[in-house]
Design a protein around this motif. Structure first.
Motif, PDB file in Angstrom:
ATOM      1  N   GLU A  67       0.840  -1.244   0.092  1.00 53.99           N
ATOM      2  CA  GLU A  67       0.016  -0.175  -0.184  1.00 53.99           C
ATOM      3  C   GLU A  67       0.855   1.483   0.042  1.00 53.99           C
ATOM      4  O   GLU A  67       0.540   2.108  -0.766  1.00 53.99           O
ATOM      5  N   ALA A  68       1.844   1.215   0.711  1.00 51.94           N
ATOM      6  CA  ALA A  68       2.626   2.346   0.979  1.00 51.94           C
ATOM      7  C   ALA A  68       3.509   2.457  -0.516  1.00 51.94           C
ATOM      8  O   ALA A  68       3.552   3.710  -1.079  1.00 51.94           O
ATOM      9  N   ASP A  69       3.985   1.430  -1.223  1.00 52.44           N
ATOM     10  CA  ASP A  69       4.416   1.734  -2.412  1.00 52.44           C
ATOM     11  C   ASP A  69       3.518   2.175  -3.603  1.00 52.44           C
ATOM     12  O   ASP A  69       3.966   2.887  -4.280  1.00 52.44           O
ATOM     13  N   ARG A  70       2.343   2.005  -3.568  1.00 55.02           N
ATOM     14  CA  ARG A  70       1.302   2.354  -4.392  1.00 55.02           C
ATOM     15  C   ARG A  70       0.929   4.000  -4.139  1.00 55.02           C
ATOM     16  O   ARG A  70       0.869   4.540  -5.045  1.00 55.02           O
ATOM     17  N   ASN A  71       1.311   4.209  -2.931  1.00 58.86           N
ATOM     18  CA  ASN A  71       0.982   5.936  -2.408  1.00 58.86           C
ATOM     19  C   ASN A  71       2.132   6.530  -2.804  1.00 58.86           C
ATOM     20  O   ASN A  71       2.090   7.705  -2.424  1.00 58.86           O
ATOM     21  N   ASP A  72       3.568   5.870  -2.977  1.00 57.76           N
ATOM     22  CA  ASP A  72       4.716   6.626  -3.125  1.00 57.76           C
ATOM     23  C   ASP A  72       4.646   7.496  -4.376  1.00 57.76           C
ATOM     24  O   ASP A  72       4.543   7.007  -5.572  1.00 57.76           O
ATOM     25  N   THR A  73       4.629   8.771  -4.282  1.00 55.44           N
ATOM     26  CA  THR A  73       4.609   9.818  -5.518  1.00 55.44           C
ATOM     27  C   THR A  73       6.067  10.403  -5.620  1.00 55.44           C
ATOM     28  O   THR A  73       5.973  11.252  -6.258  1.00 55.44           O
ATOM     29  N   HIS A  74       7.086   9.963  -4.775  1.00 57.10           N
ATOM     30  CA  HIS A  74       8.166  10.861  -4.882  1.00 57.10           C
ATOM     31  C   HIS A  74       8.998  10.462  -6.047  1.00 57.10           C
ATOM     32  O   HIS A  74       9.686  11.222  -6.511  1.00 57.10           O
ATOM     33  N   ARG A  75       8.844   9.280  -6.563  1.00 55.55           N
ATOM     34  CA  ARG A  75       9.774   9.088  -7.910  1.00 55.55           C
ATOM     35  C   ARG A  75       9.137   9.777  -9.009  1.00 55.55           C
ATOM     36  O   ARG A  75       7.765   9.944  -9.243  1.00 55.55           O
ATOM     37  N   ALA A  76       9.830  10.196  -9.915  1.00 51.49           N
ATOM     38  CA  ALA A  76       9.556  10.992 -11.082  1.00 51.49           C
ATOM     39  C   ALA A  76       8.959  10.219 -12.187  1.00 51.49           C
ATOM     40  O   ALA A  76       7.925  10.715 -12.799  1.00 51.49           O
ATOM     41  N   GLY A  77       9.199   8.998 -12.498  1.00 50.72           N
ATOM     42  CA  GLY A  77       8.714   8.077 -13.603  1.00 50.72           C
ATOM     43  C   GLY A  77       9.481   8.240 -14.968  1.00 50.72           C
ATOM     44  O   GLY A  77       9.165   7.314 -15.514  1.00 50.72           O
ATOM     45  N   TYR A  78      10.455   8.982 -15.001  1.00 54.84           N
ATOM     46  CA  TYR A  78      11.129   9.255 -16.010  1.00 54.84           C
ATOM     47  C   TYR A  78      12.598   9.698 -15.604  1.00 54.84           C
ATOM     48  O   TYR A  78      12.656  10.529 -14.668  1.00 54.84           O
ATOM     49  N   ASN A  79      13.643   9.852 -16.457  1.00 60.29           N
ATOM     50  CA  ASN A  79      14.923  10.281 -16.193  1.00 60.29           C
ATOM     51  C   ASN A  79      14.882  11.929 -16.618  1.00 60.29           C
ATOM     52  O   ASN A  79      14.875  11.895 -17.973  1.00 60.29           O
ATOM     53  N   ARG A  80      14.715  12.571 -15.614  1.00 66.01           N
ATOM     54  CA  ARG A  80      14.670  13.998 -16.122  1.00 66.01           C
ATOM     55  C   ARG A  80      16.055  14.495 -16.688  1.00 66.01           C
ATOM     56  O   ARG A  80      15.852  15.336 -17.597  1.00 66.01           O
TER      57      ARG A  80
END
Length: 89
Positions: A67-80
């Motif tokens: 559940e914590a991993d699903r709610n983790d929004t810290h990661r950008a999702g791509y390499n800036r």
């Protein structure tokens, strides 16, 4: 296969960099945790011995961690570093 102004292998370099960043972030989080807990700090369910041995410093049971991993929004999702905006600065 890179195209345009990108050099050969640029796409693979971006992928490798993104993976390396994720690994480093995970290692930093593990180092800050201290000893593993016997009971989940969120729901107080027992944490299995195998999980405590596999993940040093574990604080959550598997369900609460998922559940914590699903709610983790810290990661950008791509390499800036590979985005056009970062190249223009």
């Amino acid at each position: 296969m890179a195209s345009g102004w990108a050099k050969d292998g640029a796409v693979q370099e971006q992928i490798d960099s993104t993976v390396e960043d994720g690994i480093n972030e995970a290692r930093q989080r593990l180092q800050q945790r201290g000893p593993s807990l016997e009971f989940c700090e969120a729901c107080e369910a027992p944490i299995p011995q195998a999980r405590r041995e596999a993940v040093p410093g574990v604080r959550l049971c598997i369900d609460c961690q998922a559940e914590a991993d699903r709610n983790d929004t810290h990661r950008a999702g791509y390499n800036r570093r590979g985005s056009k905006d970062s190249q223009l600065r």
